[in-house]
Motif scaffolding. Structure first.
Motif, PDB file in Angstrom:
ATOM      1  N   ASN A  92      -3.992   2.756  -6.386  1.00 28.55           N
ATOM      2  CA  ASN A  92      -3.170   2.345  -5.246  1.00 28.55           C
ATOM      3  C   ASN A  92      -4.021   2.316  -3.986  1.00 28.55           C
ATOM      4  O   ASN A  92      -4.867   3.192  -3.774  1.00 28.55           O
ATOM      5  N   ASP A  93      -3.811   1.303  -3.148  1.00 32.67           N
ATOM      6  CA  ASP A  93      -4.387   1.344  -1.813  1.00 32.67           C
ATOM      7  C   ASP A  93      -3.648   2.403  -1.003  1.00 32.67           C
ATOM      8  O   ASP A  93      -2.411   2.465  -1.023  1.00 32.67           O
TER       9      ASP A  93
ATOM     10  N   ASN B   8      -2.855   9.114  -6.314  1.00 32.20           N
ATOM     11  CA  ASN B   8      -2.730   7.669  -6.137  1.00 32.20           C
ATOM     12  C   ASN B   8      -4.049   6.940  -6.351  1.00 32.20           C
ATOM     13  O   ASN B   8      -4.058   5.762  -6.733  1.00 32.20           O
TER      14      ASN B   8
ATOM     15  N   PHE C 260       0.845  -1.192   0.000  1.00 35.12           N
ATOM     16  CA  PHE C 260       0.000   0.000   0.000  1.00 35.12           C
ATOM     17  C   PHE C 260       0.882   1.245   0.000  1.00 35.12           C
ATOM     18  O   PHE C 260       2.074   1.195   0.293  1.00 35.12           O
ATOM     19  N   ILE C 261       0.261   2.362  -0.347  1.00 34.88           N
ATOM     20  CA  ILE C 261       0.906   3.666  -0.274  1.00 34.88           C
ATOM     21  C   ILE C 261       0.536   4.297   1.071  1.00 34.88           C
ATOM     22  O   ILE C 261      -0.637   4.302   1.460  1.00 34.88           O
TER      23      ILE C 261
END
Length: 707
Positions: free
Chosen positions: A334-335, A329, A290-291
């Motif tokens: 992206n999570d 994101n 994850f981000i």
């Protein structure tokens, strides 16, 4: 002694020991080389330790031992002060030498009365196993402490030292800001070392109680090999900073070692349980990683230190920057997990994005609070594939232990122009944020715009809007003042500065500013402008200049001038006491006294016996007032601070006294004398200050008539 028994080895069994009368001689000259890399020949001794089953107090030891001497050549001897004699917990006497001397011979002299004790004394000669300690000893935030531990571990492994930690308890756990106007904040927690680390680790590496705290703020910029030079900066070795990126000779990829170093730290069970829980949850919910976006706010946005935001402004992340990162994101699926110390802000963002993002608290049990929450956040953050943050130690530590690199700083990821656009476009979205968050965003915007070709008027407009969200933030006033100075609107600059003195955080900001006036540009500029534009008509600038001049210990003539600029403007108020006391002290040291005014009075009256008599009486009365009423600061100031002005009138006075007596009323001497008598009658109402201005007026009128 600072060092632990496990840090030292005893070389006394290799020494030649001789007892002659009441002296014990130890010859170390033939001991084989087995010391650490900076003490190969064992000549640098750390400690001589004496023990006996029958001696239990320091006083007893001091009674028995006359003195201890050391020598390198057996000819010249150095006596070690008894200040170096310390009784340890086992009733052993330690004579700490701290590797300061090259020693081949030691002589212990025993009091004659106790010569029968000689064979009952056990002597140890203790040497270090390593050159010294590289120590983390901070008392601030968790991230800053752990960054420093990792730095100490890395440097010690490279240089052959041992690392040590000093993890003191902190009042922040109880006293840090955790709620403001129903806005929930994380607060600051450090916890106890016993909760975080296991006993074995602490027994080996904790020097709490032995080494004092040292919050080293500067980064290390010297050569890495300087650590291998003697003498060390401390008896035990070196403190280390949380920032060693500037060390010369440092391996380019040194941070890649930090995940391994993290795994070498032995934690207590509660911490290991948290780490295990995080491993399971991140594997379950984020198999593709994850981000993480770490939004630092906390004390620097909400507490008193926000008034010094110019020192911290890139440490925090503006809400608008966080939103831009979220949008970017989300577009690439992206999570995203948000972390930060303003819990209310994070919840507002999740609501705004319709639950398309995660918060760290989505994965936290109710029992995870306080120091447990801090540990959970930092370890969870370390599991991200990318960490966006400001220059926060918290995010740095997480990135170091998880990714082996620095986090992605938003101020490097976005250009300054892009950040200006982001703040303007995202500001004041439909979010129920605390006004201080908006205030910070506008100050951040101002600081970016300040680096661009934007007018001062526009910058002042941004600051005034920011101040509308936070009236108590001194940083806005400092900037507005500087902009008015650049615009040459000195009256406005003086007026806005007057607001600063009554702000609740002014005292803190002032001390902070004086301490950092040479390292932070805005403070350096502010001080320079204040000193330059101290004028009688600019009362607030003059007061600040006087205050700064005293506290930065400028030359007395400059201090004198700045204080005089303030006091001559007749600004007698609650701030005057501080300056008056200091001014009077300077005046006395410069021998500015009533006698100098008396000499002026003598000259004024020398041709008029009646006037002279009147003035003599007033002079005596005035002298009595001064002697009796020394505490009357305003009177003393009136007399002493205006003395130089009186002296300038000397030439005019001398001319006037030669005039005809019959026309005395038309002459300068008579008018000045009358004005002085009037001033002496009204000294308590500031008569002597008014006299100066009256005397100048009379003199000018006289000169006009003489033309």
């Amino acid at each position: 002694m600072i060092f632990k028994d496990i840090d030292l080895f005893d070389i006394s069994n290799q020494a030649t020991i001789n007892i002659i009368e009441n002296n014990i001689y130890l010859d170390l000259s033939n001991i084989k080389a087995n010391g650490h890399r900076l003490n190969i020949d064992n000549r640098l001794v750390e400690c001589v330790r004496l023990s006996s089953d029958t001696i239990t107090s320091l006083n007893e030891w001091m009674e028995i031992i006359n003195k201890l001497e050391i020598s390198f050549d057996n000819i010249e001897w150095i006596e070690i002060s008894n200040k170096n004699f310390i009784l340890d917990k086992s009733n052993r006497i330690e004579i700490n030498l701290n590797e300061k001397y090259k020693i081949k011979f030691i002589k212990l002299n025993i009091n004659n009365k106790y010569s029968n004790f000689i064979d009952k004394i056990k002597i140890e000669i203790l040497n270090r196993k390593f050159p010294g300690l590289i120590v983390e000893a901070r008392s601030d935030g968790f991230g800053a402490r752990f960054m420093t531990i990792l730095n100490a571990m890395y440097l010690s492994s490279k240089l052959g030292y041992k690392f040590g930690i000093v993890w003191p308890k902190s009042s922040h756990d109880q006293k840090s800001l955790k709620n403001l106007d129903n806005n929930e904040l994380a607060g600051v927690y450090e916890g106890d070392e016993e909760f975080i680390f296991d006993k074995e680790f602490l027994n080996s590496y904790s020097y709490l109680g032995k080494i004092s705290v040292a919050n080293i703020l500067r980064g290390e910029t010297h050569d890495i090999n300087d650590y291998l030079k003697t003498p060390h900066s401390e008896n035990f070795g070196y403190y280390v900073s949380y920032d060693i990126t500037g060390l010369q000779g440092l391996d380019k990829d040194y941070l890649k070692e930090y995940p391994k170093l993290w795994k070498q730290i032995k934690f207590a069970k509660p911490v290991n349980d948290i780490i295990d829980d995080i491993n399971k949850k991140t594997q379950k919910y984020f198999p593709n990683k994850f981000i993480a976006i770490h939004i630092r706010a906390g004390d620097a946005v909400y507490d008193y230190i926000r008034s010094g935001l110019d020192a911290y402004w890139r440490k925090m992340m503006p809400n608008e920057i966080a939103m831009a990162l979220i949008d970017e994101n989300l577009k690439i699926n992206n999570d995203i997990v948000l972390l930060g110390d303003d819990f209310t802000q994070l919840r507002e963002l999740k609501k705004f994005y319709n639950n398309k993002i995660y918060l760290i608290e989505d994965f936290i049990d109710d029992t995870i609070v306080g120091i447990k929450r801090v540990i959970f956040d930092i370890v969870f953050l370390s599991k991200a594939k990318e960490i966006y943050s400001g220059a926060s130690s918290f995010a740095k530590t997480a990135s170091y232990i998880g990714l082996g690199k620095r986090p992605t700083y938003y101020f490097e990821y976005f250009t300054e122009d892009k950040m200006i656009d982001i703040i303007k476009n995202y500001f004041n979205k439909d979010l129920n944020l605390h006004p201080y968050q908006k205030s910070y965003s506008l100050l951040f915007l101002h600081n970016l715009c300040l680096r661009k070709n934007i007018s001062r008027d526009e910058l002042i407009t941004i600051l005034n809007e920011g101040r509308s969200y936070d009236k108590d933030n001194c940083a806005f006033i400092i900037h507005i003042f500087s902009h008015y100075i650049y615009l040459k609107e000195y009256d406005k600059a003086d007026n806005v500065l007057g607001i600063l003195f009554d702000m609740p955080d002014f005292d803190w900001l002032y001390k902070f500013m004086i301490h950092r006036k040479d390292s932070i540009h805005i403070y350096k500029t502010f001080v320079a402008h204040t000193l330059k534009y101290s004028k009688i008509k600019y009362q607030n600038i003059s007061y600040m200049a006087a205050k700064i001049s005293i506290d930065t210990k400028l030359p007395k003539n400059r201090i004198f001038q700045y204080i005089q600029n303030y006091l001559l403007g007749l600004k007698i108020n609650h701030r005057s006491k501080y300056l008056l006391n200091y001014y009077i002290d300077i005046a006395e040291k410069l021998n500015i006294s009533i006698n100098q005014i008396n000499s002026q009075v003598e000259i004024t009256a020398k041709n008029d016996s009646y006037l002279k008599s009147e003035l003599e009486n007033k002079k005596i009365d005035l002298k009595n007032q001064i002697d009796i009423n020394r505490s009357n600061e305003i009177l003393l100031q009136n007399i002493k601070s205006e003395n130089q002005k009186l002296q300038k009138l000397n030439a005019d006075l001398s001319l006037a006294y030669n005039a005809a007596k019959s026309n005395a009323k038309n002459y300068l001497s008579y008018k000045l004398g009358q004005a002085l008598i009037k001033a002496s009658k009204n000294w308590y109402k500031g008569g002597y200050i008014k006299f100066i201005f009256e005397a100048i007026k009379i003199t000018k009128e006289h000169k006009k008539r003489c033309k």
